[in-house]
Design a protein around this motif. Structure first.
Motif, PDB file in Angstrom:
ATOM      1  N   GLU A   1     -70.032  23.466 -16.023  1.00 22.50           N
ATOM      2  CA  GLU A   1     -69.811  24.515 -15.020  1.00 22.50           C
ATOM      3  C   GLU A   1     -69.449  23.913 -13.663  1.00 22.50           C
ATOM      4  O   GLU A   1     -68.730  24.536 -12.877  1.00 22.50           O
ATOM      5  N   ALA A   2     -69.945  22.693 -13.381  1.00 25.06           N
ATOM      6  CA  ALA A   2     -69.641  22.031 -12.110  1.00 25.06           C
ATOM      7  C   ALA A   2     -68.272  21.359 -12.118  1.00 25.06           C
ATOM      8  O   ALA A   2     -67.792  20.935 -11.060  1.00 25.06           O
ATOM      9  N   GLY A   3     -67.662  21.221 -13.305  1.00 23.93           N
ATOM     10  CA  GLY A   3     -66.304  20.681 -13.354  1.00 23.93           C
ATOM     11  C   GLY A   3     -66.102  19.422 -14.171  1.00 23.93           C
ATOM     12  O   GLY A   3     -64.974  18.955 -14.324  1.00 23.93           O
ATOM     13  N   TRP A   4     -67.184  18.834 -14.696  1.00 22.25           N
ATOM     14  CA  TRP A   4     -67.005  17.662 -15.547  1.00 22.25           C
ATOM     15  C   TRP A   4     -66.431  18.078 -16.899  1.00 22.25           C
ATOM     16  O   TRP A   4     -66.734  19.160 -17.410  1.00 22.25           O
ATOM     17  N   GLN A   5     -65.628  17.214 -17.477  1.00 17.63           N
ATOM     18  CA  GLN A   5     -64.990  17.537 -18.755  1.00 17.63           C
ATOM     19  C   GLN A   5     -65.462  16.635 -19.888  1.00 17.63           C
ATOM     20  O   GLN A   5     -65.593  17.090 -21.020  1.00 17.63           O
ATOM     21  N   GLU A   6     -65.699  15.357 -19.597  1.00 13.54           N
ATOM     22  CA  GLU A   6     -66.158  14.433 -20.646  1.00 13.54           C
ATOM     23  C   GLU A   6     -67.667  14.250 -20.498  1.00 13.54           C
ATOM     24  O   GLU A   6     -68.142  13.532 -19.610  1.00 13.54           O
TER      25      GLU A   6
ATOM     26  N   ILE B   1     -62.462  15.131  -1.673  1.00 15.90           N
ATOM     27  CA  ILE B   1     -61.389  14.319  -2.250  1.00 15.90           C
ATOM     28  C   ILE B   1     -61.928  13.343  -3.296  1.00 15.90           C
ATOM     29  O   ILE B   1     -61.299  13.101  -4.326  1.00 15.90           O
ATOM     30  N   ASP B   2     -63.145  12.813  -3.059  1.00 18.13           N
ATOM     31  CA  ASP B   2     -63.743  11.914  -4.051  1.00 18.13           C
ATOM     32  C   ASP B   2     -64.152  12.678  -5.308  1.00 18.13           C
ATOM     33  O   ASP B   2     -64.045  12.159  -6.419  1.00 18.13           O
ATOM     34  N   ARG B   3     -64.624  13.901  -5.135  1.00 22.30           N
ATOM     35  CA  ARG B   3     -64.958  14.714  -6.314  1.00 22.30           C
ATOM     36  C   ARG B   3     -63.706  14.971  -7.148  1.00 22.30           C
ATOM     37  O   ARG B   3     -63.719  14.818  -8.370  1.00 22.30           O
ATOM     38  N   ARG B   4     -62.621  15.381  -6.472  1.00 16.45           N
ATOM     39  CA  ARG B   4     -61.393  15.746  -7.190  1.00 16.45           C
ATOM     40  C   ARG B   4     -60.751  14.546  -7.856  1.00 16.45           C
ATOM     41  O   ARG B   4     -60.310  14.619  -9.008  1.00 16.45           O
ATOM     42  N   GLU B   5     -60.667  13.429  -7.124  1.00 13.85           N
ATOM     43  CA  GLU B   5     -59.876  12.296  -7.612  1.00 13.85           C
ATOM     44  C   GLU B   5     -60.673  11.351  -8.507  1.00 13.85           C
ATOM     45  O   GLU B   5     -60.074  10.599  -9.282  1.00 13.85           O
ATOM     46  N   TRP B   6     -61.991  11.384  -8.389  1.00 14.88           N
ATOM     47  CA  TRP B   6     -62.787  10.376  -9.117  1.00 14.88           C
ATOM     48  C   TRP B   6     -64.004  10.953  -9.840  1.00 14.88           C
ATOM     49  O   TRP B   6     -64.102  10.869 -11.060  1.00 14.88           O
TER      50      TRP B   6
END
Length: 246
Positions: free
Chosen positions: A224-229, A200-205
């Motif tokens: 690839e791990a999901g970061w966008q900025e 939940i912390d990964r998804r929300e923050w």
């Protein structure tokens, strides 16, 4: 911008102090720590065996931090007739400061890819290459040198050890402090950071934070791990990270 610096000490606290002096909110959260390497006792003999024109590679400042006391204890000096190469400016400066030797390094980015592009490393056939590093990591440098005809040896001068935290507690702590920017300087630490916190912390923050990294390779891993900025600093030292964070 509220910044969490995950690089090891003392570099983490040094960067945090500089950021705070500029009026920014920043905290240190080192994910790894260093201890002496398993091969340090062999280093004096390995250096003594080098011939003029052989190659010595230093892959981080920690090499100098652990190697220099070991050499002093054994009354061994860095051989002046060897050719020295460092992964970046800070590592080169660390060795030059204690030896006054010339140390070459890539000026573009502090990566193995840039290091092997140095003109002086294109013709190394028949030379010995001693790679001073931490616990085993990427093999690009060794593989490239071997392909060019060099004889490669390693010396593990230090070990990287994961620091253990309670992810749920740390997730609450850093979310409460409003962390919006993360500084990560290795793929190992990026994986550790991603795995540390509850989903939940990964998804929300966590994955919504701006990420400052030190190479395009690391930026690709982060995406690839999901970061966008994701921003790539122009080096791995604190000066370069400070420029990226301003």
């Amino acid at each position: 911008m509220t910044i969490l610096v995950t690089r090891p000490e003392p570099a983490a606290s040094e960067l945090v102090a500089r950021l705070r002096s500029l009026g920014k909110l920043a905290w240190a959260f080192p994910l790894i720590e260093f201890t002496p390497g398993r091969d340090l006792a062999q280093l004096p003999q390995q250096l003594t065996a080098l011939r003029p024109g052989d190659l010595v590679f230093l892959l981080s400042q920690q090499v100098v931090h652990f190697a220099q006391p070991a050499l002093q204890h054994s009354q061994t000096v860095w051989p002046a007739a060897a050719d020295y190469y460092a992964i970046g400016r800070s590592t080169a400066l660390a060795l030059h400061t204690v030896t006054n030797l010339k140390v070459d390094y890539p000026h573009a980015r502090e990566t193995s890819e840039e290091l092997v592009r140095l003109q002086r490393l294109q013709q190394v056939s028949g030379k010995r290459a001693l790679i001073l590093r931490g616990s085993p990591g990427r093999e690009l440098l060794a593989e490239t040198l071997i392909a060019r005809g060099a004889e490669v040896q390693y010396c593990e001068c230090y070990q990287r050890n994961e620091k253990h935290y309670d992810g749920a507690i740390e997730g609450r702590r850093w979310r409460d402090r409003g962390i919006t920017t993360l500084v990560v300087t290795s793929g190992e630490m990026l994986k550790q950071l991603h795995a540390l916190f509850p989903p939940i912390d990964r998804r929300e923050w966590l994955l919504h934070c701006r990420l400052v990294v030190v190479s395009e390779r690391l930026a690709t891993q982060a995406a690839e791990a999901g970061w966008q900025e994701i921003d790539v600093a122009d080096g791995a030292d604190n000066d370069a990270l400070l420029r990226a964070l301003r």
